[in-house]
Design a protein around this motif. Structure first.
Motif, mmCIF file in Angstrom:
data_model
loop_
_atom_site.group_PDB
_atom_site.id
_atom_site.type_symbol
_atom_site.label_atom_id
_atom_site.label_comp_id
_atom_site.label_asym_id
_atom_site.label_seq_id
_atom_site.Cartn_x
_atom_site.Cartn_y
_atom_site.Cartn_z
ATOM 1 N N VAL A 40 0.878 -1.177 0.000
ATOM 2 C CA VAL A 40 0.000 0.000 0.000
ATOM 3 C C VAL A 40 0.912 1.222 0.000
ATOM 4 O O VAL A 40 1.504 1.578 1.022
ATOM 5 N N ASP A 41 1.015 1.845 -1.155
ATOM 6 C CA ASP A 41 1.984 2.923 -1.333
ATOM 7 C C ASP A 41 1.457 4.268 -0.855
ATOM 8 O O ASP A 41 0.241 4.527 -0.851
ATOM 9 N N ARG A 42 2.381 5.132 -0.462
ATOM 10 C CA ARG A 42 2.061 6.517 -0.173
ATOM 11 C C ARG A 42 1.908 7.281 -1.480
ATOM 12 O O ARG A 42 2.458 6.884 -2.493
ATOM 13 N N PRO A 43 1.207 8.402 -1.476
ATOM 14 C CA PRO A 43 0.473 9.011 -0.362
ATOM 15 C C PRO A 43 -0.935 8.426 -0.235
ATOM 16 O O PRO A 43 -1.333 7.559 -1.021
ATOM 17 N N TYR A 44 -1.676 8.897 0.746
ATOM 18 C CA TYR A 44 -3.056 8.506 0.998
ATOM 19 C C TYR A 44 -3.158 7.005 1.238
ATOM 20 O O TYR A 44 -4.088 6.347 0.794
ATOM 21 N N GLU A 45 -2.174 6.467 1.964
ATOM 22 C CA GLU A 45 -2.146 5.021 2.161
ATOM 23 C C GLU A 45 -3.333 4.523 2.985
ATOM 24 O O GLU A 45 -3.786 3.384 2.810
ATOM 25 N N GLY A 46 -3.855 5.370 3.873
ATOM 26 C CA GLY A 46 -5.021 4.959 4.644
ATOM 27 C C GLY A 46 -6.230 4.713 3.755
ATOM 28 O O GLY A 46 -6.953 3.720 3.907
ATOM 29 N N ALA A 47 -6.463 5.614 2.811
ATOM 30 C CA ALA A 47 -7.593 5.458 1.889
ATOM 31 C C ALA A 47 -7.377 4.263 0.963
ATOM 32 O O ALA A 47 -8.323 3.544 0.626
ATOM 33 N N LYS A 48 -6.137 4.039 0.564
ATOM 34 C CA LYS A 48 -5.852 2.891 -0.304
ATOM 35 C C LYS A 48 -6.039 1.576 0.465
ATOM 36 O O LYS A 48 -6.532 0.591 -0.093
ATOM 37 N N ALA A 49 -5.642 1.570 1.733
ATOM 38 C CA ALA A 49 -5.871 0.378 2.556
ATOM 39 C C ALA A 49 -7.366 0.134 2.736
ATOM 40 O O ALA A 49 -7.815 -1.018 2.785
ATOM 41 N N LEU A 50 -8.141 1.202 2.819
ATOM 42 C CA LEU A 50 -9.595 1.077 2.921
ATOM 43 C C LEU A 50 -10.171 0.447 1.662
ATOM 44 O O LEU A 50 -11.078 -0.398 1.733
ATOM 45 N N LEU A 51 -9.656 0.838 0.501
ATOM 46 C CA LEU A 51 -10.097 0.238 -0.753
ATOM 47 C C LEU A 51 -9.746 -1.247 -0.800
ATOM 48 O O LEU A 51 -10.569 -2.084 -1.201
ATOM 49 N N LEU A 52 -8.540 -1.585 -0.371
ATOM 50 C CA LEU A 52 -8.139 -2.994 -0.362
ATOM 51 C C LEU A 52 -9.019 -3.792 0.594
ATOM 52 O O LEU A 52 -9.406 -4.930 0.298
ATOM 53 N N ASP A 53 -9.367 -3.210 1.727
ATOM 54 C CA ASP A 53 -10.248 -3.891 2.670
ATOM 55 C C ASP A 53 -11.619 -4.135 2.052
ATOM 56 O O ASP A 53 -12.225 -5.195 2.264
ATOM 57 N N ALA A 54 -12.115 -3.169 1.282
ATOM 58 C CA ALA A 54 -13.411 -3.335 0.621
ATOM 59 C C ALA A 54 -13.376 -4.479 -0.377
ATOM 60 O O ALA A 54 -14.298 -5.300 -0.445
ATOM 61 N N VAL A 55 -12.310 -4.544 -1.158
ATOM 62 C CA VAL A 55 -12.181 -5.614 -2.147
ATOM 63 C C VAL A 55 -12.026 -6.963 -1.447
ATOM 64 O O VAL A 55 -12.648 -7.952 -1.833
ATOM 65 N N ALA A 56 -11.209 -6.998 -0.387
ATOM 66 C CA ALA A 56 -11.004 -8.249 0.339
ATOM 67 C C ALA A 56 -12.303 -8.736 0.973
ATOM 68 O O ALA A 56 -12.629 -9.930 0.906
ATOM 69 N N ALA A 57 -13.043 -7.831 1.594
ATOM 70 C CA ALA A 57 -14.281 -8.226 2.258
ATOM 71 C C ALA A 57 -15.276 -8.823 1.267
ATOM 72 O O ALA A 57 -15.946 -9.811 1.565
ATOM 73 N N ALA A 58 -15.371 -8.233 0.093
ATOM 74 C CA ALA A 58 -16.310 -8.732 -0.905
ATOM 75 C C ALA A 58 -15.863 -10.051 -1.501
ATOM 76 O O ALA A 58 -16.667 -10.756 -2.118
ATOM 77 N N ASN A 59 -14.618 -10.402 -1.315
ATOM 78 C CA ASN A 59 -14.084 -11.641 -1.858
ATOM 79 C C ASN A 59 -13.805 -12.669 -0.765
ATOM 80 O O ASN A 59 -12.931 -13.520 -0.912
ATOM 81 N N ARG A 60 -14.531 -12.563 0.341
ATOM 82 C CA ARG A 60 -14.434 -13.515 1.447
ATOM 83 C C ARG A 60 -13.033 -13.613 2.027
ATOM 84 O O ARG A 60 -12.571 -14.685 2.407
ATOM 85 N N CYS A 61 -12.344 -12.501 2.036
ATOM 86 C CA CYS A 61 -11.024 -12.419 2.651
ATOM 87 C C CYS A 61 -11.060 -11.372 3.752
ATOM 88 O O CYS A 61 -12.010 -10.598 3.849
ATOM 89 N N GLN A 62 -10.035 -11.355 4.572
ATOM 90 C CA GLN A 62 -9.889 -10.325 5.580
ATOM 91 C C GLN A 62 -8.524 -9.665 5.424
ATOM 92 O O GLN A 62 -7.523 -10.345 5.185
ATOM 93 N N ALA A 63 -8.525 -8.336 5.537
ATOM 94 C CA ALA A 63 -7.297 -7.564 5.348
ATOM 95 C C ALA A 63 -6.887 -6.897 6.652
ATOM 96 O O ALA A 63 -7.725 -6.329 7.357
ATOM 97 N N VAL A 64 -5.609 -6.973 6.965
ATOM 98 C CA VAL A 64 -5.046 -6.305 8.142
ATOM 99 C C VAL A 64 -3.945 -5.366 7.657
ATOM 100 O O VAL A 64 -2.983 -5.799 7.019
ATOM 101 N N TRP A 65 -4.079 -4.091 7.970
ATOM 102 C CA TRP A 65 -3.145 -3.075 7.489
ATOM 103 C C TRP A 65 -2.024 -2.891 8.493
ATOM 104 O O TRP A 65 -2.261 -2.614 9.669
ATOM 105 N N SER A 66 -0.804 -3.041 8.035
ATOM 106 C CA SER A 66 0.388 -2.759 8.845
ATOM 107 C C SER A 66 0.978 -1.448 8.346
ATOM 108 O O SER A 66 1.822 -1.421 7.441
ATOM 109 N N ALA A 67 0.520 -0.357 8.928
ATOM 110 C CA ALA A 67 0.893 0.970 8.433
ATOM 111 C C ALA A 67 2.398 1.198 8.500
ATOM 112 O O ALA A 67 2.986 1.818 7.606
ATOM 113 N N GLU A 68 3.042 0.677 9.564
ATOM 114 C CA GLU A 68 4.476 0.927 9.725
ATOM 115 C C GLU A 68 5.309 0.180 8.696
ATOM 116 O O GLU A 68 6.457 0.536 8.435
ATOM 117 N N HIS A 69 4.734 -0.858 8.078
ATOM 118 C CA HIS A 69 5.458 -1.650 7.088
ATOM 119 C C HIS A 69 5.083 -1.284 5.651
ATOM 120 O O HIS A 69 5.771 -1.697 4.720
#
Length: 249
Positions: free
Chosen positions: A91-120
Motif C-alpha cells: 500500500v503505497d504513499r500518499p493517501y495510504e489509509g484510503a488505499k488500505a480502505l479500498l483494499l479492505d473493501a475488495v477483500a471483504a467482498a471476496n471472502r477475505c480479511q485484510a489487516v493493514w500494517s501501516a508501519e510496514h
C-alpha cells in the motif's frame, strides 16, 4: 546492527502455501489468470464505458465461477479443500489509509480479511487461494481506475480533496461489490450446498486471521472535502469493478 535492532518486527505468516491448479481448489489456473488480466487491461485502457463494463463483467464471471466451483467441489468431497493462506499486498504513499480502505473493501467482498500494517507499508490479506488472486487483480485494477479519474480535469487538487476522493471511492466500491456478491450467490443453482460451504470457508478465514493477528485495532478515516467526496463517489459508480465480485467479507 543498531539500525537492524530498531527495525519493526514483521510477523511471520505461518500458514501453508495454497496448492492447486486446474480442477483443484487452490490457486487459479494460469490460463484463467492470463485471460482475466487481459480483460482487465482492456477495461482499464478503453475509452468506452460500455466496453469496459462488458470486459470487466466477463472477467468477474470467470473468477466467480472458479471460486464457487472450488467451494462446491470441496464441500462435496471431490477434492480436499486447501485451508486459508495469506498474502502481503503493498500500500503505497500518499493517501495510504484510503488505499488500505479500498483494499479492505475488495477483500471483504471476496471472502477475505485484510489487516493493514501501516508501519510496514502493506496489508496482509487472508483467504483461500482463488480469492486472494481475485483480490490482488481487482484491487490493482481499481487503483488504476481511481488514479485516472482523480487526475482527469483539474490537476491542482488539494490534499484534502484527493484523500476525500479516495475515501469516498472506497466506500462506494464496497457497496457495489457487496451488492454484486449477493447477486452472484443468489443466482447459484445449488444454494443449499453453496451457502454452508461459503460459511465454512469464511469461518476458516476468520480463525486464521485471529491466529496470525491476535491483537488488532480499528482505524477510522475522515473525509474533509465535500467536493472530493462527491467526485470519488461518481468515479466509483463509473468504475468497472467486476473482475470478480461474488465474495463475502
Amino acid at each position: 546492527m543498531c539500525l537492524y535492532g530498531r527495525l519493526p518486527r514483521i510477523p511471520a505468516l505461518d500458514v501453508p502455501p495454497a496448492s492447486g491448479g486446474v480442477g483443484g481448489t487452490g490457486a487459479v489456473a494460469p490460463k484463467m489468470l492470463a485471460r482475466v488480466r487481459a480483460l482487465l487491461a482492456k477495461a482499464e485502457s478503453t475509452g468506452f464505458p460500455e466496453e469496459a463494463e462488458a470486459l470487466s463483467a466477463k472477467a468477474q464471471h470467470l473468477m466467480a465461477r472458479h471460486s464457487i466451483d472450488a467451494a462446491l467441489l470441496a464441500a462435496r468431497g471431490g477434492v480436499p479443500g486447501d485451508g486459508p493462506g495469506a498474502r502481503r499486498i503493498g500500500v503505497d504513499r500518499p493517501y495510504e489509509g484510503a488505499k488500505a480502505l479500498l483494499l479492505d473493501a475488495v477483500a471483504a467482498a471476496n471472502r477475505c480479511q485484510a489487516v493493514w500494517s501501516a508501519e510496514h507499508g502493506f496489508c496482509t490479506v487472508v483467504g483461500h487461494a482463488p480469492d486472494l488472486d481475485a483480490v490482488e487483480l481487482l484491487y490493482t485494477s481499481l487503483l488504476v481506475q481511481a488514479d485516472r479519474a482523480l487526475h482527469t480535469g483539474r490537476t491542482n487538487r488539494s490534499r484534502d480533496f484527493r484523500e476525500s476522493f479516495l475515501i469516498a471511492y472506497a466506500s462506494r466500491i464496497r457497496e457495489r461489490l457487496t451488492a454484486a456478491t449477493a447477486a452472484e450467490e443468489s443466482a447459484d443453482p445449488a444454494p443449499d450446498l453453496l451457502l454452508p460451504a461459503l460459511a465454512s470457508r469464511a469461518l476458516a478465514v476468520e480463525d486464521t486471521t485471529r491466529r496470525l493477528f491476535p491483537a488488532t485495532t480499528t482505524s477510522r478515516l475522515r473525509a474533509r472535502d465535500a467536493e472530493g467526496w462527491q467526485h470519488g463517489e461518481s468515479a466509483a459508480d463509473r468504475a468497472t469493478l467486476h473482475e470478480r465480485t461474488n465474495r463475502r467479507r
